[in-house]
Design a protein around this motif. Sequence first.
Motif, short mmCIF file in Angstrom:
data_model
loop_
_atom_site.label_atom_id
_atom_site.label_comp_id
_atom_site.label_asym_id
_atom_site.label_seq_id
_atom_site.Cartn_x
_atom_site.Cartn_y
_atom_site.Cartn_z
N ALA A 91 36.81 49.39 55.63
CA ALA A 91 36.36 47.99 55.67
C ALA A 91 36.67 47.36 54.55
O ALA A 91 36.55 48.07 53.36
CB ALA A 91 34.77 47.73 56.03
N TRP A 92 37.01 46.03 54.41
CA TRP A 92 37.33 45.17 53.17
C TRP A 92 36.61 43.94 53.17
O TRP A 92 36.58 43.23 54.38
CB TRP A 92 38.55 45.32 52.89
CG TRP A 92 39.77 44.83 53.94
CD1 TRP A 92 40.54 45.16 54.55
CD2 TRP A 92 39.90 43.12 53.80
NE1 TRP A 92 41.21 44.36 55.39
CE2 TRP A 92 40.76 42.96 54.96
CE3 TRP A 92 39.32 42.11 53.22
CZ2 TRP A 92 41.38 41.69 55.45
CZ3 TRP A 92 39.79 40.90 53.78
CH2 TRP A 92 40.94 40.62 54.69
N LYS A 93 36.36 43.55 52.23
CA LYS A 93 35.71 42.13 52.00
C LYS A 93 36.33 41.40 50.56
O LYS A 93 36.45 42.28 49.71
CB LYS A 93 34.20 42.00 51.79
CG LYS A 93 33.46 42.71 52.67
CD LYS A 93 32.75 42.05 53.88
CE LYS A 93 31.88 42.86 54.50
NZ LYS A 93 32.36 43.12 55.81
N ARG A 94 36.87 40.22 50.78
CA ARG A 94 37.26 39.32 49.47
C ARG A 94 36.52 38.35 49.36
O ARG A 94 36.06 37.58 50.26
CB ARG A 94 38.65 38.94 49.73
CG ARG A 94 39.69 39.97 49.85
CD ARG A 94 41.23 39.51 50.02
NE ARG A 94 41.98 40.74 50.27
CZ ARG A 94 42.68 40.73 51.30
NH1 ARG A 94 42.48 39.81 52.35
NH2 ARG A 94 43.62 41.79 51.61
N ILE A 95 35.68 38.49 48.25
CA ILE A 95 34.59 37.19 47.93
C ILE A 95 35.34 36.66 46.72
O ILE A 95 35.85 36.95 45.77
CB ILE A 95 33.34 37.94 47.43
CG1 ILE A 95 32.83 38.95 48.48
CG2 ILE A 95 32.32 36.78 47.12
CD1 ILE A 95 31.56 39.61 47.93
N TYR A 96 35.58 35.24 47.04
CA TYR A 96 36.43 34.25 46.14
C TYR A 96 35.28 33.53 45.23
O TYR A 96 34.10 33.05 45.71
CB TYR A 96 36.95 33.29 47.00
CG TYR A 96 38.06 33.96 47.65
CD1 TYR A 96 39.40 33.87 47.25
CD2 TYR A 96 37.75 34.48 49.09
CE1 TYR A 96 40.40 34.70 48.01
CE2 TYR A 96 38.59 35.02 49.85
CZ TYR A 96 39.96 35.18 49.35
OH TYR A 96 41.02 35.76 50.11
N PHE A 97 35.46 33.49 43.81
CA PHE A 97 34.45 32.92 42.79
C PHE A 97 35.25 31.66 42.19
O PHE A 97 36.29 32.00 41.90
CB PHE A 97 34.25 34.01 41.98
CG PHE A 97 33.32 35.15 42.32
CD1 PHE A 97 32.03 35.07 42.14
CD2 PHE A 97 33.90 36.11 43.13
CE1 PHE A 97 30.90 36.13 42.71
CE2 PHE A 97 33.02 37.13 43.60
CZ PHE A 97 31.72 37.19 43.36
N LEU A 98 34.48 30.71 41.84
CA LEU A 98 35.00 29.85 40.77
C LEU A 98 33.53 29.68 39.83
O LEU A 98 32.58 29.29 40.29
CB LEU A 98 35.10 28.35 41.69
CG LEU A 98 35.47 27.02 41.00
CD1 LEU A 98 36.75 27.40 40.15
CD2 LEU A 98 35.56 25.94 41.81
N SER A 107 37.06 38.97 55.48
CA SER A 107 36.94 40.34 55.85
C SER A 107 37.59 40.84 56.90
O SER A 107 38.21 39.83 57.48
CB SER A 107 35.28 40.35 56.34
OG SER A 107 34.82 41.52 56.95
N ASN A 108 37.88 42.10 57.02
CA ASN A 108 38.84 42.46 58.09
C ASN A 108 37.53 43.08 59.52
O ASN A 108 38.36 43.57 60.34
CB ASN A 108 39.52 43.53 57.82
CG ASN A 108 38.73 44.93 57.49
OD1 ASN A 108 37.49 44.84 57.35
ND2 ASN A 108 39.35 46.14 57.44
N SER A 109 36.47 42.54 59.39
CA SER A 109 35.41 42.86 60.44
C SER A 109 35.44 41.83 61.40
O SER A 109 35.33 40.74 61.18
CB SER A 109 34.05 43.03 59.79
OG SER A 109 33.13 43.16 61.01
N THR A 110 35.78 42.15 62.94
CA THR A 110 35.94 41.32 63.72
C THR A 110 34.47 40.62 64.31
O THR A 110 34.67 39.69 64.94
CB THR A 110 36.59 41.89 65.01
OG1 THR A 110 36.01 42.91 65.30
CG2 THR A 110 38.02 42.01 64.71
N ASN A 111 33.45 41.40 63.88
CA ASN A 111 32.09 40.91 64.33
C ASN A 111 31.56 39.82 63.25
O ASN A 111 30.72 39.39 63.38
CB ASN A 111 31.19 41.93 64.42
CG ASN A 111 30.87 42.78 63.25
OD1 ASN A 111 31.61 42.67 62.31
ND2 ASN A 111 29.92 43.83 63.22
N ALA A 116 32.49 34.95 66.63
CA ALA A 116 31.42 35.96 67.04
C ALA A 116 29.97 35.85 66.49
O ALA A 116 29.07 36.15 67.35
CB ALA A 116 32.03 37.36 66.34
N LEU A 117 29.89 35.16 65.34
CA LEU A 117 28.53 34.68 64.76
C LEU A 117 27.97 33.71 65.62
O LEU A 117 26.75 33.67 65.89
CB LEU A 117 28.79 34.41 63.22
CG LEU A 117 29.18 35.55 62.23
CD1 LEU A 117 29.30 35.06 61.21
CD2 LEU A 117 28.09 36.76 62.31
#
Length: 189
Positions: A91-98, A107-111, A116-117
């Motif tokens: 699994a991976w997540k990318r969180i963008y900050f300013l 994210s690569n999570s399809t759910n 889906a949400l």
Amino acid sequence: RDMEQYGADAYIAKPFGLPVAEKLLATIIEDAAPLDRGGRPGLPQPPAQSRQADPNVVLSGEFPEPSFPEVLHTVYQRGLSGVLEVRWEGAWKRIYFLNGVVVAADSNSTNETLGALLLESGRVSEDDLDRALARMQGGEGCRLGEALVQVGAVTALERHEALRDQLRERVLKCFRFERGSFRFEEDLS
């Protein structure tokens, strides 16, 4: 869903309870005011070994030391702008900050997709989603949230709230990452 479901409660220093912690996380996500970068003492510094050959990579390492909450706190306290990529078991997540504030995440999570949400929460039906997807495939060139507004499945405010909820959930799920790696690449533009 609350922070306890994602294990975030284990990282909250007492006397903070979950409601206070949720407000703090909401501040990190929604408050776009820059931090005071006037050299206040005690700001966390990345460990020397986290510096990479790439000068834009200012933090990197392996969980559990430091933990995800410690990395999140460091980015926030230092007022960094860029992308934090977290990886664990495929699994991976990318969180963008300013300026240390979370502004987006993917994210690569399809759910964790918006569709889906919204389906899971009962905010849209399968028919609503099908109509919006057809509109997108029809050459409208818009994203799913906009297509859902265009077909009348949600209002613009509901879309905004759903996107905020999606962002919050993606960040909260990172509290589960007990192992894995992280890399923060600063964007100086």
